[in-house]
Scaffold this active site. Structure first.
Site, PDB file in Angstrom:
ATOM      1  N   GLU A  41       0.836  -1.221   0.000  1.00 22.65           N
ATOM      2  CA  GLU A  41       0.000   0.000   0.000  1.00 22.65           C
ATOM      3  C   GLU A  41       0.860   1.256   0.000  1.00 22.65           C
ATOM      4  O   GLU A  41       0.485   2.283   0.561  1.00 22.65           O
ATOM      5  CB  GLU A  41      -0.953   0.042   1.202  1.00 22.65           C
ATOM      6  CG  GLU A  41      -2.124  -0.886   1.116  1.00 22.65           C
ATOM      7  CD  GLU A  41      -2.930  -0.719  -0.146  1.00 22.65           C
ATOM      8  OE1 GLU A  41      -2.977   0.398  -0.699  1.00 22.65           O
ATOM      9  OE2 GLU A  41      -3.520  -1.717  -0.585  1.00 22.65           O
TER      10      GLU A  41
HETATM   11  C1  LIG Z   1       3.023  -9.698   0.419  1.00 23.15           C
HETATM   12  C2  LIG Z   1       2.712  -8.617  -0.560  1.00 23.15           C
HETATM   13  C3  LIG Z   1       1.397  -8.333  -0.856  1.00 23.15           C
HETATM   14  C4  LIG Z   1       1.094  -7.345  -1.802  1.00 23.15           C
HETATM   15  N1  LIG Z   1      -0.206  -7.140  -2.175  1.00 23.15           N
HETATM   16  C5  LIG Z   1      -0.454  -6.352  -3.251  1.00 23.15           C
HETATM   17  C6  LIG Z   1      -1.765  -6.295  -3.821  1.00 23.15           C
HETATM   18  O1  LIG Z   1      -2.718  -6.899  -3.317  1.00 23.15           O
HETATM   19  N2  LIG Z   1      -1.952  -5.551  -4.928  1.00 23.15           N
HETATM   20  C7  LIG Z   1      -0.921  -4.862  -5.524  1.00 23.15           C
HETATM   21  O2  LIG Z   1      -1.168  -4.213  -6.545  1.00 23.15           O
HETATM   22  N3  LIG Z   1       0.319  -4.890  -5.005  1.00 23.15           N
HETATM   23  C8  LIG Z   1       0.584  -5.617  -3.897  1.00 23.15           C
HETATM   24  N4  LIG Z   1       1.854  -5.690  -3.389  1.00 23.15           N
HETATM   25  C9  LIG Z   1       2.896  -4.887  -3.988  1.00 23.15           C
HETATM   26  C10 LIG Z   1       3.350  -3.750  -3.112  1.00 23.15           C
HETATM   27  O3  LIG Z   1       2.358  -2.754  -3.035  1.00 23.15           O
HETATM   28  C11 LIG Z   1       4.688  -3.230  -3.641  1.00 23.15           C
HETATM   29  O4  LIG Z   1       5.646  -4.221  -3.371  1.00 23.15           O
HETATM   30  C12 LIG Z   1       5.079  -1.911  -3.045  1.00 23.15           C
HETATM   31  O5  LIG Z   1       4.234  -0.887  -3.478  1.00 23.15           O
HETATM   32  C13 LIG Z   1       6.520  -1.521  -3.363  1.00 23.15           C
HETATM   33  O6  LIG Z   1       6.799  -1.657  -4.711  1.00 23.15           O
HETATM   34  P1  LIG Z   1       8.078  -2.510  -5.185  1.00 23.15           P
HETATM   35  O7  LIG Z   1       8.047  -3.810  -4.492  1.00 23.15           O
HETATM   36  O8  LIG Z   1       8.144  -2.512  -6.660  1.00 23.15           O
HETATM   37  O9  LIG Z   1       9.305  -1.699  -4.603  1.00 23.15           O
HETATM   38  P2  LIG Z   1      10.037  -0.499  -5.329  1.00 23.15           P
HETATM   39  O10 LIG Z   1       9.029   0.475  -5.831  1.00 23.15           O
HETATM   40  O11 LIG Z   1      11.010  -1.044  -6.294  1.00 23.15           O
HETATM   41  O12 LIG Z   1      10.800   0.164  -4.103  1.00 23.15           O
HETATM   42  C14 LIG Z   1      12.116  -0.232  -3.672  1.00 23.15           C
HETATM   43  C15 LIG Z   1      12.631   0.814  -2.671  1.00 23.15           C
HETATM   44  O13 LIG Z   1      12.731   2.081  -3.331  1.00 23.15           O
HETATM   45  C16 LIG Z   1      12.012   3.057  -2.618  1.00 23.15           C
HETATM   46  N5  LIG Z   1      11.400   4.020  -3.543  1.00 23.15           N
HETATM   47  C17 LIG Z   1      10.767   3.773  -4.719  1.00 23.15           C
HETATM   48  N6  LIG Z   1      10.297   4.920  -5.231  1.00 23.15           N
HETATM   49  C18 LIG Z   1      10.603   5.898  -4.363  1.00 23.15           C
HETATM   50  C19 LIG Z   1      10.382   7.297  -4.320  1.00 23.15           C
HETATM   51  N7  LIG Z   1       9.669   7.921  -5.268  1.00 23.15           N
HETATM   52  N8  LIG Z   1      10.837   8.004  -3.256  1.00 23.15           N
HETATM   53  C20 LIG Z   1      11.532   7.384  -2.269  1.00 23.15           C
HETATM   54  N9  LIG Z   1      11.771   6.070  -2.265  1.00 23.15           N
HETATM   55  C21 LIG Z   1      11.315   5.327  -3.297  1.00 23.15           C
HETATM   56  C22 LIG Z   1      10.951   2.296  -1.842  1.00 23.15           C
HETATM   57  O14 LIG Z   1      10.519   3.024  -0.707  1.00 23.15           O
HETATM   58  C23 LIG Z   1      11.688   1.015  -1.472  1.00 23.15           C
HETATM   59  O15 LIG Z   1      12.444   1.209  -0.315  1.00 23.15           O
HETATM   60  C24 LIG Z   1       2.155  -6.625  -2.415  1.00 23.15           C
HETATM   61  C25 LIG Z   1       3.488  -6.901  -2.069  1.00 23.15           C
HETATM   62  C26 LIG Z   1       3.775  -7.894  -1.183  1.00 23.15           C
HETATM   63  C27 LIG Z   1       5.223  -8.200  -0.898  1.00 23.15           C
END
Ligand SMILES: Cc1cc2nc3c(=O)[nH]c(=O)nc-3n(C[C@H](O)[C@H](O)[C@H](O)COP(=O)(O)OP(=O)(O)OC[C@H]3O[C@@H](n4cnc5c(N)ncnc54)[C@H](O)[C@@H]3O)c2cc1C
Length: 606
Positions: A449
């Site tokens: 989220e």
């Molecule tokens: C168990 C689980 C359940 C989930 N359920 C859902 C679901 O039901 N539906 C769905 O759509 N998604 C879901 N997700 C996905 C989840 O919302 C994302 O993993 C999350 O939003 C982070 O995206 P990412 O994993 O690509 O990390 P990334 O976006 O790659 O982030 C990596 C790091 O970079 C940082 N970062 C990225 N952009 C910025 C910025 N602009 N400013 C500062 N820091 C930044 C982040 O804070 C983080 O520390 C789920 C994930 C998991 C693991």
């Protein structure tokens, strides 16, 4: 380990911080006073304690599994979900017109907390369904509402949120899933979504996916994203389930925590469905929600509901970890107390450091619960008050609170669940004790989220920069008023809390000025401190609510009400002020003075 719902604390917050009797004056909530709240909470507690909580450890040990495209949840989950749905709990906060109970968020949030304390993995299914309901209520056509809402509200079907793709996580501008318009007004959806919570399971007849995708020819970036309903099974005119849609679960993830909650990779329209006899054919049939290219706007409404709920998950898991730790600290015998009060080894709760850990856990949890309760009441007023100005003021307050409830309460849940392990010593590290599960489960809360950094970006940009810090300063003025009330009360405890609140508020205002002044000229410095700003703001607002709680408790104590509870509340509020609010000054210094050192190292210096 049993879980006992803190009904008393929840009702105290509702009565004295959220002022539920005022909520019950709002049109539509006439029956939602304290008595109703108590009855609802006690009933919900029975289900959570008796049915859902006992499935928490089994879910961790025997998580959801995947075979031949099907997901089997932990034994007992489907039956428990049936009970949850039949009890009308999914519809608690949703409109009566669609089969819900139409209760305010002020009451609903407490039920969300207890369900999550009982079992975070289980509670995710209703949490996501709430989000889907919210999105359809906001932007769905009458036809979509008629087809899907009642089934979701009654828990016969469940909902999901499909945003994430392999290359699009925090940055939804990168979403690639395609939607092709069809002559009959529907769309065919093609693409891969990952990490979809309860994207496939065996607890309900149908799954209603809310999917972000791009219509062919849409603009690049976030302005070209649309929102679609894609049901697992297509729904006939008569409401009966029809053909299997071309959306399939390819696999589920092996995770660090919330293991019972299936996290699915979903393939939309990969063509393989053509070989599935009962399928509608390649391409998943989708129905547009609202207008094309406005998907992200609608999804934000859904996310705001979900972000608040994830914050409540943090409070929930912290409460459970706290209860577990208290029980252990009262049983484990180790070392003589330093004050000589026992002449032999005594239970570890005698030791000041164990007490410090337990008080920290308790103060964070109660502080965040109090903050969430006040925010819920603002949400209710923002949606139901008769006066447009009051609605607007409450909406601004609530919007400011969402990143705090989500970001601060989830980060604090990590500290609390970690302390929970620490209280157990070596046994905390051993899975069989159960403390480790809360720690592992809590970690996801600061990630999904929107990570804490994404919440902080929201706080800095939309919630502070956009109105030049106005909402932040209005909140600071309300806090100052509470300081005055605490000083007028005159007790040593109230005075101590007022002093710490004043210091923290002043630190907060310095940071607000810094953020507003530097956002354009030095965005790196502001964003280097964005998460600390979020922590400072959350710390302050939770501390403020604990100050209000202390005032209420002191007044009730004078009236002779529930002495043990009131004294505990006052002690916890004072502890919060002296041990947690005092962190605000350090955060302020790091933000205002420390931006440059964050970026000092060149990239190749890492
Ligand atoms: C168990 C689980 C359940 C989930 N359920 C859902 C679901 O039901 N539906 C769905 O759509 N998604 C879901 N997700 C996905 C989840 O919302 C994302 O993993 C999350 O939003 C982070 O995206 P990412 O994993 O690509 O990390 P990334 O976006 O790659 O982030 C990596 C790091 O970079 C940082 N970062 C990225 N952009 C910025 C910025 N602009 N400013 C500062 N820091 C930044 C982040 O804070 C983080 O520390 C789920 C994930 C998991 C693991």
């Amino acid at each position: 380990m049993t879980y006992s719902v803190p009904v008393k604390d929840m009702l105290f917050n509702m009565e004295h911080l959220a002022r539920i009797e005022q909520v019950a004056q709002l049109p539509g909530f006439e029956d939602a006073g304290l008595e109703t709240a108590q009855a609802v909470l006690e009933e919900c507690a029975k289900l959570c304690e008796g049915v859902v909580a006992p499935l928490n450890v089994p879910g961790d040990v025997n998580p959801s599994s995947f075979k031949d495209g099907k997901v089997s949840t932990t034994p007992g989950f489907a039956e428990a979900f049936k009970q949850y749905a039949e009890g009308g709990w999914q519809g608690l906060q949703h409109p009566v017109d669609f089969g819900g109970q139409g209760l305010p968020k002020t009451i609903g949030a407490a039920c969300v907390e207890m369900l999550n304390s009982a079992n975070l993995s289980f509670a995710l299914c209703p949490l996501l369904t709430d989000g889907a309901i919210e999105a359809l209520l906001t932007a769905g056509s009458d036809e979509l509402k008629a087809t899907y809402l009642e089934k979701l509200v009654t828990g016969e079907w469940t909902g999901t949120m499909n945003l994430t793709e392999p290359q699009a996580g925090s940055d939804l501008a990168l979403v690639r899933t395609k939607a092709e318009p069809q002559p009959d007004g529907t769309y065919k959806v093609f693409g891969t979504k990952i990490f979809i919570t309860y994207g496939e399971h065996d607890m309900a007849e149908n799954i209603v996916h809310l999917v972000l995708a791009r219509v062919a020819g849409a603009p690049e970036g976030v302005k070209g994203i649309s929102l679609f309903v894609v049901p697992k099974f297509l729904v006939g005119q008569d409401g009966a389930l029809g053909e299997r849609n071309d959306v399939h679960c390819v696999s589920i993830e092996h995770k660090m925590g919330i293991k019972a909650s299936p996290t699915a990779v979903l393939q939309y329209g990969d063509g393989t469905a053509a070989s599935i006899a009962d399928s509608a054919g390649p391409g998943a049939v989708g129905y547009l929600v609202g207008e094309e290219n406005r998907g992200l706007e609608y999804m934000f409404i859904m996310m705001n509901a979900a972000r608040y709920a994830v914050g409540v998950q943090g409070i929930a898991v912290a409460e459970r970890a706290y209860q577990h730790a208290v029980q252990y600290a009262k049983e484990r015998v180790q070392s003589r107390p330093v004050d000589g009060s026992v002449k032999a080894s005594a239970t570890i709760i005698h030791h000041p450091d164990v007490r410090r850990m337990l008080m920290t856990m308790r103060a964070y949890t109660e502080g965040c619960r109090a903050m969430a309760s006040a925010a819920a009441a603002a949400y209710d007023a923002a949606h139901h008050h008769g006066d447009a100005q009051v609605r607007e003021a409450n909406a601004a307050f609530y919007e400011f609170m969402v990143p705090l409830v989500k970001g601060y309460s989830t980060e604090m849940s990590l500290e609390v669940t970690s302390l929970g392990v620490q209280v157990h010593g070596g046994m905390g590290f051993i899975e069989e004790t159960g403390a480790a599960q809360y720690y592992r489960d809590a970690k996801i809360l600061t990630i999904y989220e929107g990570t804490t950094a994404i919440q902080a970006n929201d706080l800095v940009g939309r919630k502070t920069g956009r109105d030049g810090g106005q909402t932040a300063r209005v909140i600071a003025a309300q806090i100052e008023k509470t300081e005055g009330e605490l000083r007028a009360e005159g007790s040593a405890a109230a005075q101590a809390v007022a002093d710490r609140l004043e210091q923290a508020r002043t630190a907060f205002l310095d940071v607000v000025d810094f953020v507003v002044a530097q956002s354009r000229s030095d965005p790196n410095a502001v964003h280097a401190g964005s998460v600390p700003y979020l922590m400072l703001a959350g710390n302050l607002v939770a501390g403020w609510q604990m100050g209000r709680a202390l005032l209420a408790a002191q007044a009730l104590l004078h009236k002779g009400q529930d002495e043990a509870f009131m004294r505990a509340k006052m002690a916890t509020a004072r502890f919060y002020a002296e041990h947690i609010l005092t962190k605000a000054q350090g955060l302020r210094d790091a933000i205002v003075d420390g931006g440059a050192s964050v970026m000092a190292l060149p990239m190749d210096g890492f």
